[in-house]
Scaffold this motif. Structure first.
Motif, PDB file in Angstrom:
ATOM      1  N   SER A  40       0.803  -1.246   0.030  1.00 11.06           N
ATOM      2  CA  SER A  40      -0.038  -0.124  -0.046  1.00 11.06           C
ATOM      3  C   SER A  40       0.816   1.264  -0.063  1.00 11.06           C
ATOM      4  O   SER A  40       1.998   1.325   0.491  1.00 11.06           O
ATOM      5  CB  SER A  40      -0.939   0.042   1.293  1.00 11.06           C
ATOM      6  OG  SER A  40      -0.240   0.044   2.457  1.00 11.06           O
ATOM      7  N   TYR A  41       0.372   2.441  -0.444  1.00 17.54           N
ATOM      8  CA  TYR A  41       1.010   3.571  -0.660  1.00 17.54           C
ATOM      9  C   TYR A  41       1.261   4.184   0.649  1.00 17.54           C
ATOM     10  O   TYR A  41       0.525   4.130   1.715  1.00 17.54           O
ATOM     11  CB  TYR A  41      -0.082   4.675  -1.304  1.00 17.54           C
ATOM     12  CG  TYR A  41       0.764   6.224  -1.287  1.00 17.54           C
ATOM     13  CD1 TYR A  41       1.381   6.308  -2.523  1.00 17.54           C
ATOM     14  CD2 TYR A  41       0.582   7.072  -0.342  1.00 17.54           C
ATOM     15  CE1 TYR A  41       1.985   7.642  -2.576  1.00 17.54           C
ATOM     16  CE2 TYR A  41       0.898   8.267  -0.297  1.00 17.54           C
ATOM     17  CZ  TYR A  41       1.637   8.666  -1.547  1.00 17.54           C
ATOM     18  OH  TYR A  41       2.238   9.952  -1.652  1.00 17.54           O
ATOM     19  N   SER A  42       2.702   4.651   0.765  1.00 14.58           N
ATOM     20  CA  SER A  42       3.069   5.150   2.193  1.00 14.58           C
ATOM     21  C   SER A  42       3.845   6.647   1.808  1.00 14.58           C
ATOM     22  O   SER A  42       4.025   7.242   2.764  1.00 14.58           O
ATOM     23  CB  SER A  42       4.219   4.277   2.915  1.00 14.58           C
ATOM     24  OG  SER A  42       5.118   4.114   2.040  1.00 14.58           O
ATOM     25  N   GLY A  43       4.139   7.146   0.806  1.00 14.20           N
ATOM     26  CA  GLY A  43       4.620   8.564   0.631  1.00 14.20           C
ATOM     27  C   GLY A  43       5.648   8.658  -0.651  1.00 14.20           C
ATOM     28  O   GLY A  43       5.589   7.671  -1.743  1.00 14.20           O
TER      29      GLY A  43
ATOM     30  N   ALA B 114      -2.682   6.639   4.652  1.00 12.26           N
ATOM     31  CA  ALA B 114      -1.628   5.568   4.757  1.00 12.26           C
ATOM     32  C   ALA B 114      -2.550   4.514   5.388  1.00 12.26           C
ATOM     33  O   ALA B 114      -2.401   3.383   4.807  1.00 12.26           O
ATOM     34  CB  ALA B 114      -0.352   5.806   5.459  1.00 12.26           C
ATOM     35  N   ILE B 115      -3.259   4.862   6.438  1.00 16.37           N
ATOM     36  CA  ILE B 115      -3.919   3.738   7.329  1.00 16.37           C
ATOM     37  C   ILE B 115      -5.169   3.402   6.311  1.00 16.37           C
ATOM     38  O   ILE B 115      -5.052   1.843   6.161  1.00 16.37           O
ATOM     39  CB  ILE B 115      -4.398   4.383   8.599  1.00 16.37           C
ATOM     40  CG1 ILE B 115      -3.139   4.337   9.561  1.00 16.37           C
ATOM     41  CG2 ILE B 115      -5.582   3.494   9.291  1.00 16.37           C
ATOM     42  CD1 ILE B 115      -3.722   5.117  10.684  1.00 16.37           C
ATOM     43  N   ARG B 116      -5.700   4.004   5.692  1.00 16.91           N
ATOM     44  CA  ARG B 116      -6.859   3.777   4.902  1.00 16.91           C
ATOM     45  C   ARG B 116      -6.469   2.990   3.569  1.00 16.91           C
ATOM     46  O   ARG B 116      -7.076   1.843   3.403  1.00 16.91           O
ATOM     47  CB  ARG B 116      -7.532   5.053   4.188  1.00 16.91           C
ATOM     48  CG  ARG B 116      -8.938   4.800   3.367  1.00 16.91           C
ATOM     49  CD  ARG B 116      -9.589   5.983   3.036  1.00 16.91           C
ATOM     50  NE  ARG B 116      -9.041   6.885   2.389  1.00 16.91           N
ATOM     51  CZ  ARG B 116      -8.567   8.041   3.025  1.00 16.91           C
ATOM     52  NH1 ARG B 116      -8.594   8.540   4.236  1.00 16.91           N
ATOM     53  NH2 ARG B 116      -8.069   9.041   2.146  1.00 16.91           N
ATOM     54  N   GLN B 117      -4.987   3.070   3.001  1.00 17.26           N
ATOM     55  CA  GLN B 117      -4.692   2.213   1.844  1.00 17.26           C
ATOM     56  C   GLN B 117      -4.303   0.938   2.340  1.00 17.26           C
ATOM     57  O   GLN B 117      -4.500   0.060   1.584  1.00 17.26           O
ATOM     58  CB  GLN B 117      -3.386   3.141   1.353  1.00 17.26           C
ATOM     59  CG  GLN B 117      -3.789   4.205   0.346  1.00 17.26           C
ATOM     60  CD  GLN B 117      -4.689   4.096  -0.520  1.00 17.26           C
ATOM     61  OE1 GLN B 117      -4.720   3.206  -1.410  1.00 17.26           O
ATOM     62  NE2 GLN B 117      -5.802   4.882  -0.695  1.00 17.26           N
ATOM     63  N   MET B 118      -3.591   0.903   3.732  1.00 11.56           N
ATOM     64  CA  MET B 118      -3.228  -0.237   4.238  1.00 11.56           C
ATOM     65  C   MET B 118      -4.582  -1.150   4.182  1.00 11.56           C
ATOM     66  O   MET B 118      -4.520  -2.318   3.997  1.00 11.56           O
ATOM     67  CB  MET B 118      -2.660  -0.184   5.507  1.00 11.56           C
ATOM     68  CG  MET B 118      -2.165  -1.506   6.123  1.00 11.56           C
ATOM     69  SD  MET B 118      -1.628  -1.141   7.922  1.00 11.56           S
ATOM     70  CE  MET B 118      -3.236  -0.692   8.807  1.00 11.56           C
ATOM     71  N   HIS B 119      -5.645  -0.678   4.917  1.00 14.73           N
ATOM     72  CA  HIS B 119      -6.625  -1.693   5.140  1.00 14.73           C
ATOM     73  C   HIS B 119      -7.511  -2.079   3.861  1.00 14.73           C
ATOM     74  O   HIS B 119      -7.883  -3.087   3.843  1.00 14.73           O
ATOM     75  CB  HIS B 119      -7.676  -0.672   6.002  1.00 14.73           C
ATOM     76  CG  HIS B 119      -7.447  -0.676   7.417  1.00 14.73           C
ATOM     77  ND1 HIS B 119      -6.801  -1.610   8.233  1.00 14.73           N
ATOM     78  CD2 HIS B 119      -7.489   0.516   8.148  1.00 14.73           C
ATOM     79  CE1 HIS B 119      -6.368  -1.243   9.564  1.00 14.73           C
ATOM     80  NE2 HIS B 119      -6.957  -0.036   9.421  1.00 14.73           N
TER      81      HIS B 119
END
Length: 490
Positions: free
Chosen positions: A435-438, A479-484
């Motif tokens: 997932s995207y982080s930056g 970041a949290i939304r993309q991880m989930h």
């Protein structure tokens, strides 16, 4: 900080097992491990010991297995060290059905485990069992009380200080200052060696900035660090200030001096990371104009954190920052379509001009150009991809499986934004669960990069992740939304 509890050497004979199990259970219970977990620990001890003897020592009884126990703020740790047949026993690779059952037990009963290959020193298997939150809270309260009492005893210095570039004659004083702040608990072991620091200075991958007092003693330090001498950006790290020289704002002054030095050396910018268990480092970065570029949600292992951080056993997130100098330039880049909005906003806040080009579809070159490394101490895998080739998917999956078998807990991936196949690559890695982080400007061979992360255990408590600024909070939420989202697709 880890505390060693025992260090036992026993012969590779099974009659040692029962008294060893009883002893380890008693020590674990004393450290706060619940009764049911103590029983599980006893099973784990037998499973691993028996298979070390069977495979690494071919069942022979004239060998030695060294077993160490330690505890830290979050877990009870058992280490098995032995010098048998190289790679004969690997708890990640089952040889038969019985071993598969054993492997499932190890995975189920331990909070985490890893295998470490030590060359001529043999092999180490390390397993952790998390301590319950009640034990952690008790430890935290003791630590906070000790910290407060220690703080009352510190007499603040009143003499003048000055800042300058570090010289080789400062190195022993830098190490003494580091010890004064961290004892022997600083994560970078090389910082305790003046010879290692001198070698890095000579190689032009480190330059220190120090603050000295009237006795010419180093009382504060910050390091300008590069992965390679020809990198066009540098990292701001290794910052520490003697307690006697606290409350002077030396951290911010050191970092500002470092940024000015980077500009003099025509660096394009300075990047850094700030822990998210407390606001202070982030506030310091925001105060001097550093901009958040992303968040790595599971960067620091739980057992390397201070109990005062209140991280309660979960790996700790870091917020990444970048401060551009006057030496930035215009660039044409490719970015993933689905993350375009947050990336464009990041560049606007950084005040770095970019022209976004239309993605070019699938790769046109045969082979990907990438570097893959494992940071074993932190259970991290890092992959930097400068060219996306037709073999990209195969390479990523192969190295990902290798990392899982070596016990990696987090995987970080950096893709060059100068590659027109970025949309293609993004679709592949996000399907894998990344997932995207930056982003980070000029990070890879002077090209901008996009960061992705894969977290093996995604059971994170967002309330323990502190973001200070409104923009930082937006990055955290994204970041949290993309991880989930990726977790649901695994």
């Amino acid at each position: 900080m880890a505390t060693q509890l025992f260090d036992i050497k026993v012969s590779s004979e099974n009659y040692h097992l029962e008294p060893l199990q009883q002893y380890v259970q008693a020590v674990a219970k004393h450290c706060g491990v619940p009764d049911d977990k103590c029983f599980q620990l006893s099973i784990l001890l037998e499973e691993v010991f028996v298979r070390i003897v069977r495979y690494a020592y071919s069942g022979e009884s004239d060998h030695v297995v060294q077993i160490q126990g330690e505890t830290n703020a979050q877990s009870f740790v058992i280490k098995y060290m032995y010098r048998g047949i190289p790679f004969a026993y690997d708890p990640n690779q089952a040889k038969n059905e019985e071993d598969e059952i054993s492997l499932q037990l190890i995975r189920t009963l331990s909070t985490s485990y890893r295998v470490i290959y030590n060359g001529k020193d043999g092999q180490t298997i390390e397993m952790c069992i998390a301590l319950p939150s009640s034990s952690l809270e008790e430890m935290r309260q003791v630590s906070e009380s000790a910290a407060k009492n220690a703080g009352k005893e510190i007499v603040l210095a009143t003499d003048a200080t000055k800042m300058r570039l570090a010289k080789t004659s400062d190195l022993k004083s830098i190490v003494r200052c580091l010890y004064e702040v961290f004892g022997y608990n600083y994560s970078a072991a090389s910082m305790y060696s003046p010879d290692d620091i001198a070698e890095r200075m000579k190689s032009k991958v480190y330059k220190g900035i120090v603050c000295t007092n009237t006795k010419s003693e180093v009382v504060a330090h910050i390091g300008m660090v590069k992965a390679n001498p020809d990198d066009t950006i540098c990292e701001s790290g290794m910052a520490f200030v003697s307690p006697q020289y606290g409350k002077r704002g030396l951290f911010s002054k050191l970092k500002q001096t470092l940024i000015e030095q980077a500009a003099k050396e025509k660096q394009r910018g300075v990047f850094s990371s700030a822990v998210t268990s407390h606001p202070f480092t982030q506030q310091g970065n925001n105060a001097i104009g550093c901009i958040e570029t992303g968040m790595e949600l599971s960067y620091i292992p739980a057992d390397l954190q201070s109990v005062v951080s209140k991280a309660n056993g979960q790996r700790q997130a870091v917020m990444n920052y970048f401060k551009a100098t006057a030496h930035t330039d215009k660039r044409e880049i490719y970015i993933p379509t689905r993350h375009r909005q947050i990336i464009e906003k990041t560049y606007n806040l950084l005040n770095i001009e970019r022209t976004i080009l239309q993605n070019g579809g699938k790769p046109t070159v045969e082979h990907s150009d990438y570097a893959y490394t494992f940071k074993v101490d932190w259970n991290q895998s890092i992959c930097q991809v400068s060219t996306i080739g037709k073999d990209f998917e195969l390479c990523m999956k192969r190295n990902f499986m290798r990392g899982l078998s070596d016990g990696m807990q987090v995987f970080y991936l950096q893709l060059s934004l100068s590659d027109p196949a970025i949309d293609y690559a993004t679709a592949i890695v996000e399907k894998m669960g990344f997932s995207y982080s930056g982003i980070m400007p000029y990070e890879l061979h002077d090209s901008d990069t996009i960061h992705f992360q894969y977290i093996v255990d995604t059971n994170l408590n967002p309330d323990l992740i502190v973001a200070v600024s409104d923009w930082g909070k937006e990055i955290k939420e994204y970041a949290i939304r993309q991880m989930h989202l990726k977790e649901q697709n695994r």
